[in-house]
Design a protein around this motif. Sequence first.
Motif, PDB file in Angstrom:
ATOM      1  N   MET A 192      75.562  63.718  19.457  1.00  0.00           N
ATOM      2  CA  MET A 192      76.138  64.960  19.966  1.00  0.00           C
ATOM      3  C   MET A 192      77.014  65.624  18.906  1.00  0.00           C
ATOM      4  O   MET A 192      76.953  66.836  18.679  1.00  0.00           O
ATOM      5  CB  MET A 192      76.964  64.649  21.220  1.00  0.00           C
ATOM      6  N   PHE A 193      77.823  64.822  18.223  1.00  0.00           N
ATOM      7  CA  PHE A 193      78.760  65.358  17.245  1.00  0.00           C
ATOM      8  C   PHE A 193      78.044  65.874  15.996  1.00  0.00           C
ATOM      9  O   PHE A 193      78.474  66.855  15.384  1.00  0.00           O
ATOM     10  CB  PHE A 193      79.786  64.293  16.866  1.00  0.00           C
ATOM     11  N   ASP A 194      76.947  65.232  15.606  1.00  0.00           N
ATOM     12  CA  ASP A 194      76.154  65.734  14.477  1.00  0.00           C
ATOM     13  C   ASP A 194      75.626  67.136  14.780  1.00  0.00           C
ATOM     14  O   ASP A 194      75.625  68.018  13.912  1.00  0.00           O
ATOM     15  CB  ASP A 194      74.984  64.796  14.178  1.00  0.00           C
ATOM     16  N   GLU A 195      75.201  67.329  16.010  1.00  0.00           N
ATOM     17  CA  GLU A 195      74.693  68.645  16.398  1.00  0.00           C
ATOM     18  C   GLU A 195      75.817  69.681  16.414  1.00  0.00           C
ATOM     19  O   GLU A 195      75.606  70.840  16.023  1.00  0.00           O
ATOM     20  CB  GLU A 195      74.033  68.554  17.779  1.00  0.00           C
ATOM     21  N   ILE A 196      77.007  69.281  16.839  1.00  0.00           N
ATOM     22  CA  ILE A 196      78.146  70.200  16.820  1.00  0.00           C
ATOM     23  C   ILE A 196      78.434  70.656  15.395  1.00  0.00           C
ATOM     24  O   ILE A 196      78.710  71.832  15.145  1.00  0.00           O
ATOM     25  CB  ILE A 196      79.392  69.525  17.436  1.00  0.00           C
ATOM     26  N   GLY A 197      78.353  69.738  14.432  1.00  0.00           N
ATOM     27  CA  GLY A 197      78.568  70.102  13.033  1.00  0.00           C
ATOM     28  C   GLY A 197      77.564  71.128  12.545  1.00  0.00           C
ATOM     29  O   GLY A 197      77.922  72.096  11.859  1.00  0.00           O
ATOM     30  N   ARG A 198      76.306  70.937  12.905  1.00  0.00           N
ATOM     31  CA  ARG A 198      75.274  71.903  12.507  1.00  0.00           C
ATOM     32  C   ARG A 198      75.521  73.263  13.147  1.00  0.00           C
ATOM     33  O   ARG A 198      75.367  74.314  12.497  1.00  0.00           O
ATOM     34  CB  ARG A 198      73.894  71.363  12.865  1.00  0.00           C
TER      35      ARG A 198
ATOM     36  N   PRO B 229      79.944  80.707   3.920  1.00  0.00           N
ATOM     37  CA  PRO B 229      79.115  79.566   3.492  1.00  0.00           C
ATOM     38  C   PRO B 229      79.372  78.288   4.291  1.00  0.00           C
ATOM     39  O   PRO B 229      79.787  77.259   3.750  1.00  0.00           O
ATOM     40  CB  PRO B 229      79.509  79.404   2.022  1.00  0.00           C
ATOM     41  N   GLY B 230      79.117  78.342   5.593  1.00  0.00           N
ATOM     42  CA  GLY B 230      79.393  77.197   6.444  1.00  0.00           C
ATOM     43  C   GLY B 230      78.588  75.969   6.071  1.00  0.00           C
ATOM     44  O   GLY B 230      79.132  74.859   5.979  1.00  0.00           O
ATOM     45  N   SER B 231      77.290  76.135   5.836  1.00  0.00           N
ATOM     46  CA  SER B 231      76.446  74.987   5.491  1.00  0.00           C
ATOM     47  C   SER B 231      76.835  74.415   4.134  1.00  0.00           C
ATOM     48  O   SER B 231      76.795  73.190   3.937  1.00  0.00           O
ATOM     49  CB  SER B 231      74.976  75.399   5.495  1.00  0.00           C
ATOM     50  N   GLU B 232      77.218  75.278   3.207  1.00  0.00           N
ATOM     51  CA  GLU B 232      77.659  74.810   1.894  1.00  0.00           C
ATOM     52  C   GLU B 232      78.954  74.008   2.015  1.00  0.00           C
ATOM     53  O   GLU B 232      79.127  72.966   1.366  1.00  0.00           O
ATOM     54  CB  GLU B 232      77.863  76.003   0.958  1.00  0.00           C
ATOM     55  N   VAL B 233      79.864  74.483   2.855  1.00  0.00           N
ATOM     56  CA  VAL B 233      81.119  73.756   3.065  1.00  0.00           C
ATOM     57  C   VAL B 233      80.847  72.419   3.729  1.00  0.00           C
ATOM     58  O   VAL B 233      81.443  71.388   3.358  1.00  0.00           O
ATOM     59  CB  VAL B 233      82.094  74.602   3.920  1.00  0.00           C
ATOM     60  N   LEU B 234      79.942  72.386   4.710  1.00  0.00           N
ATOM     61  CA  LEU B 234      79.614  71.140   5.394  1.00  0.00           C
ATOM     62  C   LEU B 234      79.060  70.115   4.409  1.00  0.00           C
ATOM     63  O   LEU B 234      79.453  68.937   4.430  1.00  0.00           O
ATOM     64  CB  LEU B 234      78.607  71.401   6.516  1.00  0.00           C
ATOM     65  N   ALA B 235      78.172  70.552   3.519  1.00  0.00           N
ATOM     66  CA  ALA B 235      77.602  69.648   2.520  1.00  0.00           C
ATOM     67  C   ALA B 235      78.676  69.166   1.549  1.00  0.00           C
ATOM     68  O   ALA B 235      78.722  67.981   1.190  1.00  0.00           O
ATOM     69  CB  ALA B 235      76.477  70.344   1.768  1.00  0.00           C
ATOM     70  N   ALA B 236      79.556  70.075   1.117  1.00  0.00           N
ATOM     71  CA  ALA B 236      80.633  69.700   0.205  1.00  0.00           C
ATOM     72  C   ALA B 236      81.605  68.726   0.858  1.00  0.00           C
ATOM     73  O   ALA B 236      82.118  67.805   0.215  1.00  0.00           O
ATOM     74  CB  ALA B 236      81.374  70.951  -0.267  1.00  0.00           C
TER      75      ALA B 236
END
Length: 341
Positions: free
Chosen positions: A307-313, A325-332
């Motif tokens: 559930m939490f992995d999906e919240i992050g996405r 750049p949300g996805s870039e920040v998440l990867a960083a």
Amino acid sequence: MKNPILKTTLIASIGLGATQAVLAQETLRFADSLPATHLFTREVALPWMEAVIAATNGEVTFEHYPAQQLGSARDMLSLAQTGVADIAFVVPIYTTDALPMSGIYDLPGGPFTSCEGVEAFLNLATGDGILAREEYVPNGVRVLMAVVQPPFQVFTASRPIASIRDLEGLKLRSAGGAQDLTASALGIVPVMITAPETAEAISRGTIDGAILASVSVAAYGMTDMIRYATDGANFGSAALTWSISEERFQSFLPEVQEIMVQAGRDVSMSACRTIENDVATAVETWRANGVTIVQFPDDEQAEMTAMFDEIGRQWAQSLDDRGRPGSEVLAAFHAALEAAQ
């Protein structure tokens, strides 16, 4: 007005404490929303001020305004930006309009230790880190030191908890932002209030409890109110900063700037170890106080992880959709956490 220290000569050997005298004294206003006795005040704010005072031979001193004396928890960023305070305790989740990407630390399932979290945050939010470039520089502030809360837990005043199903329908304090996503996914009714407001809301019955850091329960007077507490879960965290306006920072000599930055990193890494020790102590204190400590079974932990992995996405995509750049920040973020382990 430029800092009078600029008009003096300061010969420094950085390593904190080895400077010659600064000729013009400067007193800086230090504002935060924490109680004067809070762990973070004792372990971060006060040691940092003491280190800077020592390194400048007492020529840089401070006036400390704890417990929202200069403004509410939500005002701290503007206090630093406008110069009402020289250094302010800025909590990104209270200023999601200005610092939305720093809310990545509010996501569930993040760092499981404070030290991993703070090392990663300092790498992301200072220097050429992505949060520094995308958020703090555009807002005209610089992070001097930070703490990262250990994983948030759920605390209730009277409603029993034995399973994640028991969270459904609970009205719990949430700081907003990503915490609201977590609460909603679990069927919790999030009530957005700041940590200093939580005890009163519980006492009035406005909320059933809180999603909160373990170290904040005693600090905000909730120890005797809590009857159920989760342990070993990860409902998110929070990165908390002490920041200064870039204009104000640049008014100091480079030697003074380096003293402030080095002291900030030193106290941040020292405090995280104390925070981790205090979590274990807090759990034992609650148990001795009659609090029921709840650990969810493995199958429910796995369910929450998915559930939490999906919240992050979802969080990253919502920022991407707004041109950030949300996805870039998440990867960083994940890369920085891995490097800190």
